[in-house]
Scaffold this active site. Sequence first.
Site, PDB file in Angstrom:
ATOM      1  N   GLU A 130     -34.067   0.941   7.539  1.00 46.62           N
ATOM      2  CA  GLU A 130     -32.817   1.669   7.767  1.00 46.62           C
ATOM      3  C   GLU A 130     -32.958   2.619   8.955  1.00 46.62           C
ATOM      4  OE1 GLU A 130     -30.497   2.486   3.770  1.00 46.62           O
ATOM      5  OE2 GLU A 130     -32.652   2.713   3.403  1.00 46.62           O
ATOM      6  N   GLU A 145     -34.399  -3.654  -1.315  1.00 43.48           N
ATOM      7  CA  GLU A 145     -34.123  -2.720  -2.412  1.00 43.48           C
ATOM      8  C   GLU A 145     -33.571  -3.376  -3.672  1.00 43.48           C
ATOM      9  OE1 GLU A 145     -34.017   0.032   1.211  1.00 43.48           O
ATOM     10  OE2 GLU A 145     -33.613  -2.079   0.747  1.00 43.48           O
TER      11      GLU A 145
END
Length: 269
Positions: free
Chosen positions: A123, A144
């Site tokens: 990210e 995730e």
Amino acid sequence: MTDSTSPVSTRRHGRVLEITLTNPPRGYMNARMANDLLDTVRAAQIDDSVGAILVTGGIAGVFIRHYDVGEIANVSAALADGRIGPENFDKGSAVLGLIKTMLDSPIPTVAAINGMCMGGGCEFALSFDMRVAQEGDYRIGLPETRLGIIPGVGGQYLLARLIGPARATAAVMRGAVFSPDEACRLGVVDELVADARARGLELAQQYAARPRIGIDATRRLARMIEAGGDGNALLDQTAREFAGTLIDSPETDRLIARFLNEGEDILAD
């Protein structure tokens, strides 16, 4: 004075600030790294002598492996017993603040991805202007959902900016991670090279050499484009920004005069 215990260290190369991330043994991002990174980036952004930021990993085979899952487990426990609530997550998070600061950076940013880059590390990398990945056997991506969570600081949005909403959603839902080759083919990274740091520094130096006035105008237009601005409004704003680069800009005047005196070959330098 630089804190020698910090996972964040810096080095200057003229107008380029190189930031190296070293958090042994595994190279996780944690709250300490995020806070130190945020402080370092913010200081660079208000320093007129810095023209570009380069970030790379300082552990062999690792850019940022991912966010420390142990810290995530502690947050889960705090949510479960009511010590914090969901409203805390859009306020005061160093990682979220870091992502926003990178996206809104007034100076160009280059990520030299030289190893594992997953989860929160990915990210972070997605928030840069440009990503250069090093050849090798490692993974880049957002896994995730394999843990029953989602990318928590904008990963789906950040990935969608690069490869489109549908492909980003599909990738996040299956917790996809990519080899550097796959990431480059998809457009998750911009270049695949033998030495990411060397190439990243080369690109950062090119950005830093450009007059700030043009960089600033380009960034303002990018924000309008990303917000889905009306085409005519974008064209009108582009014309105004172009005029702005010509008004009261000694550096622009000098470069145009050089072009007129020396010819168009200077554009290929």
